[in-house]
Write a protein that holds these residues in place. Structure first.
Motif, PDB file in Angstrom:
ATOM      1  N   UNK A   1      -9.809   7.386   3.340  1.00  0.00           N
ATOM      2  CA  UNK A   1     -10.382   8.105   4.477  1.00  0.00           C
ATOM      3  C   UNK A   1     -10.097   9.598   4.475  1.00  0.00           C
ATOM      4  N   UNK A   2      -9.145  10.044   3.630  1.00  0.00           N
ATOM      5  CA  UNK A   2      -8.840  11.469   3.564  1.00  0.00           C
ATOM      6  C   UNK A   2      -9.287  12.072   2.245  1.00  0.00           C
TER       7      UNK A   2
ATOM      8  N   UNK B   1       0.826  -1.204   0.000  1.00  0.00           N
ATOM      9  CA  UNK B   1       0.000   0.000   0.000  1.00  0.00           C
ATOM     10  C   UNK B   1       0.861   1.254   0.000  1.00  0.00           C
ATOM     11  N   UNK B   2       0.413   2.307  -0.686  1.00  0.00           N
ATOM     12  CA  UNK B   2       1.195   3.544  -0.705  1.00  0.00           C
ATOM     13  C   UNK B   2       0.998   4.338   0.583  1.00  0.00           C
ATOM     14  N   UNK B   3       1.959   5.205   0.874  1.00  0.00           N
ATOM     15  CA  UNK B   3       1.796   6.153   1.978  1.00  0.00           C
ATOM     16  C   UNK B   3       0.792   7.207   1.530  1.00  0.00           C
ATOM     17  N   UNK B   4      -0.260   7.412   2.315  1.00  0.00           N
ATOM     18  CA  UNK B   4      -1.319   8.349   1.930  1.00  0.00           C
ATOM     19  C   UNK B   4      -0.856   9.785   2.188  1.00  0.00           C
ATOM     20  N   UNK B   5      -0.675  10.546   1.093  1.00  0.00           N
ATOM     21  CA  UNK B   5      -0.316  11.958   1.202  1.00  0.00           C
ATOM     22  C   UNK B   5      -1.043  12.730   0.109  1.00  0.00           C
TER      23      UNK B   5
ATOM     24  N   UNK C   1     -19.574  -0.554  -5.738  1.00  0.00           N
ATOM     25  CA  UNK C   1     -18.696   0.581  -5.445  1.00  0.00           C
ATOM     26  C   UNK C   1     -18.001   0.383  -4.097  1.00  0.00           C
ATOM     27  N   UNK C   2     -18.746  -0.101  -3.095  1.00  0.00           N
ATOM     28  CA  UNK C   2     -18.176  -0.270  -1.763  1.00  0.00           C
ATOM     29  C   UNK C   2     -17.072  -1.328  -1.733  1.00  0.00           C
ATOM     30  N   UNK C   3     -17.169  -2.340  -2.598  1.00  0.00           N
ATOM     31  CA  UNK C   3     -16.105  -3.352  -2.641  1.00  0.00           C
ATOM     32  C   UNK C   3     -14.792  -2.731  -3.104  1.00  0.00           C
ATOM     33  N   UNK C   4     -14.879  -1.648  -3.873  1.00  0.00           N
ATOM     34  CA  UNK C   4     -13.674  -0.982  -4.367  1.00  0.00           C
ATOM     35  C   UNK C   4     -13.072  -0.050  -3.314  1.00  0.00           C
ATOM     36  N   UNK C   5     -13.924   0.700  -2.619  1.00  0.00           N
ATOM     37  CA  UNK C   5     -13.410   1.726  -1.707  1.00  0.00           C
ATOM     38  C   UNK C   5     -13.547   1.346  -0.232  1.00  0.00           C
ATOM     39  N   UNK C   6     -14.248   0.267   0.081  1.00  0.00           N
ATOM     40  CA  UNK C   6     -14.519  -0.057   1.476  1.00  0.00           C
ATOM     41  C   UNK C   6     -14.173  -1.479   1.876  1.00  0.00           C
ATOM     42  N   UNK C   7     -14.340  -1.728   3.170  1.00  0.00           N
ATOM     43  CA  UNK C   7     -14.091  -3.045   3.753  1.00  0.00           C
ATOM     44  C   UNK C   7     -15.332  -3.479   4.515  1.00  0.00           C
ATOM     45  N   UNK C   8     -15.759  -4.722   4.308  1.00  0.00           N
ATOM     46  CA  UNK C   8     -16.938  -5.253   4.992  1.00  0.00           C
ATOM     47  C   UNK C   8     -16.508  -5.978   6.261  1.00  0.00           C
ATOM     48  N   UNK C   9     -17.119  -5.614   7.378  1.00  0.00           N
ATOM     49  CA  UNK C   9     -16.814  -6.250   8.661  1.00  0.00           C
ATOM     50  C   UNK C   9     -17.777  -7.417   8.880  1.00  0.00           C
ATOM     51  N   UNK C  10     -17.231  -8.616   8.817  1.00  0.00           N
ATOM     52  CA  UNK C  10     -18.064  -9.813   8.969  1.00  0.00           C
ATOM     53  C   UNK C  10     -18.138 -10.307  10.404  1.00  0.00           C
ATOM     54  N   UNK C  11     -17.332  -9.706  11.292  1.00  0.00           N
ATOM     55  CA  UNK C  11     -17.374 -10.113  12.698  1.00  0.00           C
ATOM     56  C   UNK C  11     -16.898  -8.967  13.573  1.00  0.00           C
ATOM     57  N   UNK C  12     -16.988  -9.165  14.884  1.00  0.00           N
ATOM     58  CA  UNK C  12     -16.548  -8.142  15.824  1.00  0.00           C
ATOM     59  C   UNK C  12     -17.669  -7.212  16.238  1.00  0.00           C
TER      60      UNK C  12
ATOM     61  N   UNK D   1     -20.750  10.961   3.657  1.00  0.00           N
ATOM     62  CA  UNK D   1     -21.396  10.222   4.747  1.00  0.00           C
ATOM     63  C   UNK D   1     -20.357   9.657   5.712  1.00  0.00           C
ATOM     64  N   UNK D   2     -19.259   9.112   5.168  1.00  0.00           N
ATOM     65  CA  UNK D   2     -18.237   8.497   6.019  1.00  0.00           C
ATOM     66  C   UNK D   2     -17.400   9.527   6.774  1.00  0.00           C
ATOM     67  N   UNK D   3     -17.515  10.799   6.415  1.00  0.00           N
ATOM     68  CA  UNK D   3     -16.872  11.834   7.207  1.00  0.00           C
ATOM     69  C   UNK D   3     -17.595  12.015   8.544  1.00  0.00           C
ATOM     70  N   UNK D   4     -18.880  11.664   8.591  1.00  0.00           N
ATOM     71  CA  UNK D   4     -19.689  11.828   9.807  1.00  0.00           C
ATOM     72  C   UNK D   4     -19.613  10.590  10.706  1.00  0.00           C
ATOM     73  N   UNK D   5     -19.615   9.407  10.094  1.00  0.00           N
ATOM     74  CA  UNK D   5     -19.543   8.167  10.869  1.00  0.00           C
ATOM     75  C   UNK D   5     -18.587   7.204  10.170  1.00  0.00           C
TER      76      UNK D   5
END
Length: 252
Positions: free
Chosen positions: A238-239, A115-119, A214-225, A188-192
């Motif tokens: 996230x930025x 992964x790249x350093x996010x800047x 779209x979410x599979x490209x930019x997001x992660x699904x939490x299957x537990x926890x 939306x994700x800036x709020x929560x």
């Protein structure tokens, strides 16, 4: 591979261990341009933990003259590895020669994500990639002469029938442009940090299948926890700021 093809198992005899590493698309594209060294990998121990870091060759990181003229950003150089366990799976790497010979190069002993350093520079590149992905695949073209081909009229075209079928299956929701949906999601994700898919549908008014794509490209699904059955943005998104937000930031 045909049934008669023999596989060279030298990799097993030599107990060769290989790493299975996922890399960003832009990084593999830069590697294809290389004629020599593509970069360097450093492996260090810190507080008993292994840290792996890939540094892209400076020549591959800098944009070409034509790209620089178009204002394209520099490709990120620094890429730390996120290490993962093999997870009890048995994975192997095969290669194929010019003569169609199949060889077992080795067994996968480590999985990792590069992964790249996010800047700011990386976010410019990501925003450009998203912008390119939203460009229409079909463009209108003005004809120099009238079309003389005889067309038979039809009661309804296939694409109209397909659209009506999709509209019925997905209710009154009609897909908006990808960039519009992305801006709504990032806002939306800036709020929560966490949302379930039902909440995202209510926010964007988009079909579930399109939204999940779209979410599979930019997001992660939490299957537990603690946040089971929810989505959150991948670290590199996230930025993100939409074009309007960036203009507001510059003007202020």
């Amino acid at each position: 591979m045909s049934e008669k093809t023999e596989v060279n198992l030298t990799g097993v005899k030599q107990s060769q261990g290989v790493w299975l590493v996922k890399v960003p698309k832009y990084l593999s594209q830069q590697w294809d341009k290389a004629t020599g060294e593509v970069g360097k990998i450093s492996i260090n121990k810190k507080q008993g933990k292994t840290e792996v870091h890939f540094s892209l060759n400076a020549e591959l990181s800098a944009p070409a003259a034509a790209e620089e003229k178009e204002g394209l950003p520099q490709v990120p150089r620094d890429h730390p590895f996120t290490m993962h366990s093999v997870g009890g799976q048995t994975l192997a790497v095969f290669s194929q020669s010019n003569t169609d010979g199949i060889s077992l190069e080795g067994m996968v002993v480590h999985r990792a994500e590069c992964r790249p350093v996010v800047n700011d520079n990386y976010m410019k590149l990501k925003k450009l990639q998203i912008k390119e992905s939203t460009k229409p695949q079909r463009l209108s073209q003005q004809l120099e002469r009238a079309v003389t081909t005889v067309f038979k009229p039809v009661a309804n075209h296939d694409f109209n029938l397909e659209y009506e079928k999709k509209k019925k299956s997905e209710g009154k929701m009609v897909r908006a442009e990808r960039q519009v949906v992305l801006d709504m999601l990032f806002s939306a994700f800036e709020k929560h940090q966490y949302y379930n898919i039902k909440d995202l549908v209510d926010i964007t008014k988009q079909p579930v299948t399109y939204l999940k794509e779209i979410m599979r490209e930019i997001g992660t699904y939490n299957s537990k926890g603690a946040h089971k059955s929810t989505w959150e943005l991948k670290p590199e998104y996230r930025h993100y700021q939409s074009a309007e937000e960036e203009e507001e930031r510059k003007s202020s």
